[in-house]
Design a protein around this motif. Sequence first.
Motif, PDB file in Angstrom:
ATOM      1  N   LEU A 163       0.756  -1.175   0.084  1.00  0.00           N
ATOM      2  CA  LEU A 163       0.033   0.062  -0.009  1.00  0.00           C
ATOM      3  C   LEU A 163       0.876   1.151  -0.106  1.00  0.00           C
ATOM      4  N   ILE A 164       2.175   1.320   0.119  1.00  0.00           N
ATOM      5  CA  ILE A 164       3.288   2.149   0.449  1.00  0.00           C
ATOM      6  C   ILE A 164       3.112   3.027  -0.894  1.00  0.00           C
ATOM      7  N   ALA A 165       3.282   2.327  -2.110  1.00  0.00           N
ATOM      8  CA  ALA A 165       3.446   3.085  -3.390  1.00  0.00           C
ATOM      9  C   ALA A 165       2.942   1.939  -4.494  1.00  0.00           C
ATOM     10  N   ASP A 166       2.770   2.871  -5.740  1.00  0.00           N
ATOM     11  CA  ASP A 166       2.609   1.887  -6.877  1.00  0.00           C
ATOM     12  C   ASP A 166       3.812   1.349  -7.500  1.00  0.00           C
ATOM     13  N   TYR A 167       5.032   1.941  -7.171  1.00  0.00           N
ATOM     14  CA  TYR A 167       6.308   1.503  -7.880  1.00  0.00           C
ATOM     15  C   TYR A 167       7.396   1.822  -7.038  1.00  0.00           C
ATOM     16  N   PHE A 168       8.322   0.881  -6.964  1.00  0.00           N
ATOM     17  CA  PHE A 168       9.743   0.890  -6.212  1.00  0.00           C
ATOM     18  C   PHE A 168      10.778   1.119  -7.352  1.00  0.00           C
ATOM     19  N   LEU A 169      11.415   2.140  -7.008  1.00  0.00           N
ATOM     20  CA  LEU A 169      12.746   2.383  -8.007  1.00  0.00           C
ATOM     21  C   LEU A 169      13.932   2.106  -7.172  1.00  0.00           C
ATOM     22  N   ILE A 170      14.554   1.143  -7.629  1.00  0.00           N
ATOM     23  CA  ILE A 170      15.919   0.699  -6.579  1.00  0.00           C
ATOM     24  C   ILE A 170      17.225   0.879  -7.497  1.00  0.00           C
ATOM     25  N   CYS A 171      18.086   1.523  -6.664  1.00  0.00           N
ATOM     26  CA  CYS A 171      19.336   1.504  -7.750  1.00  0.00           C
ATOM     27  C   CYS A 171      20.490   1.920  -6.763  1.00  0.00           C
ATOM     28  N   HIS A 172      21.625   2.112  -6.991  1.00  0.00           N
ATOM     29  CA  HIS A 172      22.747   2.272  -6.348  1.00  0.00           C
ATOM     30  C   HIS A 172      23.802   2.989  -6.921  1.00  0.00           C
ATOM     31  N   GLY A 173      24.728   3.618  -6.136  1.00  0.00           N
ATOM     32  CA  GLY A 173      25.866   4.719  -6.562  1.00  0.00           C
ATOM     33  C   GLY A 173      27.120   3.911  -5.779  1.00  0.00           C
ATOM     34  N   ASN A 174      28.242   4.078  -6.347  1.00  0.00           N
ATOM     35  CA  ASN A 174      29.387   3.720  -5.764  1.00  0.00           C
ATOM     36  C   ASN A 174      30.207   4.366  -4.746  1.00  0.00           C
ATOM     37  N   SER A 175      29.737   5.590  -4.476  1.00  0.00           N
ATOM     38  CA  SER A 175      30.327   6.372  -3.418  1.00  0.00           C
ATOM     39  C   SER A 175      29.070   7.514  -2.805  1.00  0.00           C
ATOM     40  N   ASP A 176      29.544   7.973  -1.623  1.00  0.00           N
ATOM     41  CA  ASP A 176      28.411   8.676  -1.003  1.00  0.00           C
ATOM     42  C   ASP A 176      27.954  10.004  -1.864  1.00  0.00           C
ATOM     43  N   LYS A 177      29.069  10.383  -2.481  1.00  0.00           N
ATOM     44  CA  LYS A 177      28.755  11.607  -3.364  1.00  0.00           C
ATOM     45  C   LYS A 177      27.857  11.222  -4.541  1.00  0.00           C
ATOM     46  N   GLN A 178      27.892  10.137  -4.969  1.00  0.00           N
ATOM     47  CA  GLN A 178      27.278   9.761  -6.236  1.00  0.00           C
ATOM     48  C   GLN A 178      25.787   9.445  -5.769  1.00  0.00           C
ATOM     49  N   VAL A 179      25.572   8.857  -4.476  1.00  0.00           N
ATOM     50  CA  VAL A 179      24.323   8.080  -3.781  1.00  0.00           C
ATOM     51  C   VAL A 179      23.631   9.707  -3.868  1.00  0.00           C
ATOM     52  N   GLN A 180      24.296  10.469  -3.288  1.00  0.00           N
ATOM     53  CA  GLN A 180      23.478  11.982  -2.914  1.00  0.00           C
ATOM     54  C   GLN A 180      23.373  12.552  -3.993  1.00  0.00           C
ATOM     55  N   ALA A 181      24.068  12.653  -5.333  1.00  0.00           N
ATOM     56  CA  ALA A 181      23.775  13.183  -6.567  1.00  0.00           C
ATOM     57  C   ALA A 181      22.599  12.667  -7.243  1.00  0.00           C
ATOM     58  N   ILE A 182      22.386  11.234  -7.033  1.00  0.00           N
ATOM     59  CA  ILE A 182      21.357  10.645  -7.810  1.00  0.00           C
ATOM     60  C   ILE A 182      19.894  10.911  -6.818  1.00  0.00           C
TER      61      ILE A 182
END
Length: 114
Positions: A31-50
């Motif tokens: 019931l939370i959402a219709d879609y989950f988008l899951i991904c990852h980045g290789n560094s803290d900075k990239q995760v924040q940029a995404i």
Amino acid sequence: MEQTLVELAYKAADDKRAEDIVVLDMKGVSLIADYFLICHGNSDKQVQAIARELKDTAEENGHTVRRLEGFDQARWILVDLGDVVAHVFHKDERGYYNLERLWGDASLVEVEQS
């Protein structure tokens, strides 16, 4: 043609070189959402940029960002866009939480890239 929110989110993550982007159809599963988008980045900075790109792209296209959690730690950032909830992991955390397995009842969605 207007892009759907899930397509916008996918493109935003892809634009910041997110890796292994997966979209799960959560309708009838959660019931939370219709879609989950899951991904990852290789560094803290990239995760924040995404996560920042997801937020900015949604807002620029008239969508409300309901919540943004975990940004400062950059290990698992949750971006709640309403019908779409994006989970942006640091690569070291993604396998540990393994949301794809946790939500194994959800079907994968193929997102057309333009």
